[in-house]
Design a protein around this motif. Structure first.
Motif, PDB file in Angstrom:
ATOM      1  N   ILE B 123      11.437   0.490  21.350  1.00 24.77           N
ATOM      2  CA  ILE B 123      12.522   0.063  21.711  1.00 24.77           C
ATOM      3  C   ILE B 123      13.853   0.686  21.483  1.00 24.77           C
ATOM      4  O   ILE B 123      14.507   0.446  22.221  1.00 24.77           O
ATOM      5  N   GLN B 124      13.630   1.639  20.500  1.00 27.56           N
ATOM      6  CA  GLN B 124      14.926   2.327  20.521  1.00 27.56           C
ATOM      7  C   GLN B 124      14.675   4.008  20.451  1.00 27.56           C
ATOM      8  O   GLN B 124      13.849   4.341  19.339  1.00 27.56           O
ATOM      9  N   PRO B 125      14.947   4.544  21.338  1.00 27.90           N
ATOM     10  CA  PRO B 125      15.589   4.268  22.619  1.00 27.90           C
ATOM     11  C   PRO B 125      14.611   3.534  23.556  1.00 27.90           C
ATOM     12  O   PRO B 125      13.274   3.911  23.514  1.00 27.90           O
ATOM     13  N   LEU B 126      15.044   2.355  24.382  1.00 33.54           N
ATOM     14  CA  LEU B 126      14.140   1.730  25.094  1.00 33.54           C
ATOM     15  C   LEU B 126      13.170   2.751  26.160  1.00 33.54           C
ATOM     16  O   LEU B 126      13.844   3.569  26.683  1.00 33.54           O
ATOM     17  N   THR B 127      11.721   2.678  25.810  1.00 28.56           N
ATOM     18  CA  THR B 127      10.953   3.667  26.630  1.00 28.56           C
ATOM     19  C   THR B 127      10.074   2.890  27.244  1.00 28.56           C
ATOM     20  O   THR B 127       9.192   2.166  26.600  1.00 28.56           O
ATOM     21  N   PHE B 138       2.638   7.266  37.325  1.00 25.99           N
ATOM     22  CA  PHE B 138       3.439   6.436  36.441  1.00 25.99           C
ATOM     23  C   PHE B 138       4.491   7.526  35.872  1.00 25.99           C
ATOM     24  O   PHE B 138       4.262   8.729  35.541  1.00 25.99           O
ATOM     25  N   SER B 139       5.597   7.134  35.562  1.00 24.98           N
ATOM     26  CA  SER B 139       6.515   7.654  34.867  1.00 24.98           C
ATOM     27  C   SER B 139       6.945   6.981  33.605  1.00 24.98           C
ATOM     28  O   SER B 139       6.800   5.803  33.449  1.00 24.98           O
ATOM     29  N   THR B 140       7.220   7.779  32.560  1.00 28.13           N
ATOM     30  CA  THR B 140       7.795   7.209  31.198  1.00 28.13           C
ATOM     31  C   THR B 140       9.189   7.322  31.363  1.00 28.13           C
ATOM     32  O   THR B 140       9.955   8.381  31.533  1.00 28.13           O
ATOM     33  N   CYS B 141       9.883   6.346  31.320  1.00 29.00           N
ATOM     34  CA  CYS B 141      11.541   6.301  31.617  1.00 29.00           C
ATOM     35  C   CYS B 141      12.234   5.942  30.312  1.00 29.00           C
ATOM     36  O   CYS B 141      11.624   4.531  29.535  1.00 29.00           O
ATOM     37  N   ILE B 142      13.159   6.774  29.872  1.00 30.54           N
ATOM     38  CA  ILE B 142      14.090   6.282  28.604  1.00 30.54           C
ATOM     39  C   ILE B 142      15.343   5.861  29.094  1.00 30.54           C
ATOM     40  O   ILE B 142      16.059   6.534  30.066  1.00 30.54           O
ATOM     41  N   LEU B 143      15.710   4.815  28.353  1.00 26.77           N
ATOM     42  CA  LEU B 143      16.880   4.091  28.912  1.00 26.77           C
ATOM     43  C   LEU B 143      17.837   4.072  27.691  1.00 26.77           C
ATOM     44  O   LEU B 143      17.475   3.250  26.741  1.00 26.77           O
TER      45      LEU B 143
END
Ligand SMILES: Cc1cc2nc3c(=O)[nH]c(=O)nc-3n(C[C@H](O)[C@H](O)[C@H](O)COP(=O)(O)OP(=O)(O)OC[C@H]3O[C@@H](n4cnc5c(N)ncnc54)[C@H](O)[C@@H]3O)c2cc1C
Lengths: 248, 318
Positions: B123-127, B138-143
């Motif tokens: 959740i922190q950072p949203l992943t 698939f990709s792992t995306c960090i927001l």
């Protein structure tokens, strides 16, 4: 009428998808790149507007020098000029900001971008450009007619088609239907020769922000063996779908 | 601070995706210990949302919202998000949700990840994990933003009951000027749409011509399924483009995908890969589709499909 077509340079649809650098980057080795299919439908529609309604068509991409053959192809298909914004694209928001900064200087009447790209499938660039520019927006656009300052567009919705009327300037998210597959223009020798004379200008990047990053890629887990069922045992097939797969 | 979901309805009922968003949002809200808030437009049914874990629903009803239009809908969602100090918004992958998500992202200065297939890894950072390369990866995306938007892939989480006491609040519309007018909506009558279907029955060039499509249609109606087709079938005009599935057509994420007379080209498979169970009927035992299938039948479609329809009817009535 001034039209901008935003082009994404993507791996050919038959490409094997592999990753390098600890699964953090796409492996371009041996991969052919093409115009993103949704963008190509949009480009073709733009060329028709050029031929029938005297539109001027500009193709643009945000990317490094390796994208230039894809832009040359757009020129060979018939675009009047091309721009490349010189920055490595990292996320949809950054690309939309780069494109909007260019649009603010040019006053395009119509901005076309593919509904989504077949590589990152973000589906955000056209919508974000429209929001950053304050222009009207129609995505999943599968039909477009322009008369004067008015656009009539068709949008594919889940289970139907919506007819929309709005004023220009307009941003569309292009897809098939805008033109058909058979209408796509394969550049001929003359087009390819002319493309060499047309201008392909490299623009310096503007300041932009990034809102997401990719830490790694992975491929889907290998799937189990297929269960073959004899054509004379349809009852058994139904039983498998009901009891084993639990889908009927 | 809460989590906001945009719940879509159709014909006076919440769509399945709305309940899936509620279930998904509930799980994250529990992890964070925050409230799960829903927004619904021109539809009031708080009880149903309560069943799936929503604690507060903000109901906005106004004649101007009768037809979906992206900008006014996005403006109203943004207003609710701002008023409630929402940091995470969750939308579905419907055509309408994908239309408004980028507008909402810009207006809230939010990060946006579409086609998310699982609960966030962190959740922190949203992943989040999202599908890319048209389901080939698939990709792992960090927001890393103050506000973020997740577009949840349909049918990727499922619907889970988790009843909460729910409060319904009416809110007046946030007006948004627009000169974009929806003049007409043409619904493909009575059929299930590919986006909403649990089962999709798809036909390829192996069916030889449009005159044979009654096989696909009959099988689909027996199963309560949507009909789909391969790209050449729509290019040749045998079927409407809206049925074209695959990399350059629609994605399919149904529970069951039945492919009849489809060879299984890489571009076709890309689009239908996220369907859970695949049944392939093809007369060529070497057809590449069998490698991607869960169940396979080597048979002439013209012989086996009528039998399958008959037997399914008996099964359904039993
Ligand atoms: C850029 C690009 C994008 C593309 N995007 C897509 C896409 O989005 N979606 C898509 O579908 N395709 C796409 N394609 C096309 C794809 O490569 C294939 O050509 C296409 O999927 C093949 O369609 P098909 O399986 O219906 O036909 P075919 O490949 O001709 O296969 C027909 C199958 O039917 C079987 N058959 C024949 N007779 C019978 C019978 N009596 N009973 C049972 N089986 C029978 C045959 O054994 C064969 O396997 C794309 C191609 C390109 C180049």
């Amino acid at each position: 009428m001034k039209i901008l077509v935003c082009i994404s340079h993507v791996p050919d649809t038959t490409s094997k998808i592999n990753f390098v650098d600890d699964s953090s980057a796409f492996d371009k080795n041996g991969v052919q790149f093409i115009i993103n299919p949704n963008d190509e439908f949009g480009l073709t529609r733009a060329i028709w507007l050029q031929q029938k309604q005297q539109a001027e068509v500009t193709a643009i991409t945000v990317g490094e020098v390796s994208c230039e053959p894809t832009l040359r192809k757009c020129l060979a298909i018939g675009a009047n000029r091309a721009f490349r914004i010189d920055i490595k694209p990292t996320d949809g928001f950054q690309v939309a900001q780069q494109l909007s900064a260019h649009c603010k200087k040019e006053n395009y009447d119509l901005i076309i971008a593919g509904r989504e790209s077949i590589d990152y499938n973000g589906g955000m660039v056209p919508g974000m450009i429209s929001a950053l520019m304050g222009y009207n927006f129609v995505t999943n656009c599968m039909g477009l007619e322009i008369q004067g300052n008015t656009a009539k567009a068709k949008r594919e919705i889940d289970g139907g088609i919506e007819s929309i009327c709005c004023a220009l300037p307009l941003v569309i998210g292009a897809q098939k239907g805008l033109v058909e597959e058979k209408d796509l223009i394969i550049p001929n020798m003359r087009g390819i020769m002319q493309a060499r004379q047309k201008s392909l200008t490299v623009l310096p990047a503007n300041e932009s922000q990034v809102k997401s990053s990719i830490s790694k890629f992975e491929k889907p887990a290998p799937k189990g063996e297929v269960k073959m069922v004899d054509a004379n045992q349809i009852d058994h097939l139904i039983e498998l779908l009901h009891n084993e797969a639990k889908v009927i | 601070m809460g989590i906001l979901i945009y719940t879509e309805s159709d014909n006076g009922k919440f769509k399945k995706s709305a309940l899936e968003l509620a279930s998904y949002g509930r799980t994250i809200a529990d992890q964070l210990g925050v409230e799960l808030i829903a927004v619904s437009f021109n539809h009031k049914d708080s009880q149903t949302l309560g069943h799936y874990g929503v604690e507060r629903v903000i109901q906005i009803s106004d004649p101007s919202l009768e037809n979906f239009t992206a900008k006014p809908y996005a403006a109203n969602l943004a207003a609710v998000a701002e008023e409630n100090d929402v940091k995470l918004l969750i939308l579905s992958s419907s055509a309408n949700a994908k239309y408004l998500a980028p507008l909402l992202a810009v207006s809230l200065s939010a990060g946006y990840a579409s086609n998310v297939v699982e609960l966030p890894e962190y959740i922190q950072p949203l992943t989040v994990k999202r599908s890319c390369f048209t389901n080939k990866a698939f990709s792992t995306c960090i927001l890393e933003n103050e506000v973020n938007i997740i577009g949840l892939s349909s049918n990727s989480y499922g619907i889970r009951e988790n009843t909460k006491e729910i409060v319904a609040v009416d809110k007046s519309v946030t007006p948004r000027e627009t000169n974009l007018v929806v003049e007409n909506i043409e619904k493909s009558s009575g059929e299930v749409s590919i986006a909403d279907a649990d089962i999709v029955v798809s036909g390829g060039r192996g069916l030889k011509g449009p005159e044979n499509w009654h096989l696909i249609e009959d099988l689909a109606s027996t199963l309560g399924a949507a009909t789909a087709c391969s790209k050449p079938v729509s290019d040749m005009g045998w079927r409407p483009h809206s049925e074209h599935v695959g990399q350059t057509g629609k994605p399919v994420a149904s529970n069951l995908y039945v492919a009849i007379g489809v060879s299984g080209a890489i571009q076709h498979l890309a689009g239908i890969n996220s369907s859970k169970v695949k049944l392939v009927i093809n007369n060529d035992p070497e057809a590449p589709f069998f490698k991607a299938a869960d169940y396979g039948v080597v048979a002439d479609a013209f012989e086996v499909v009528p039998q399958l329809i008959e037997k399914l009817k008996i099964f359904k009535n039993s």
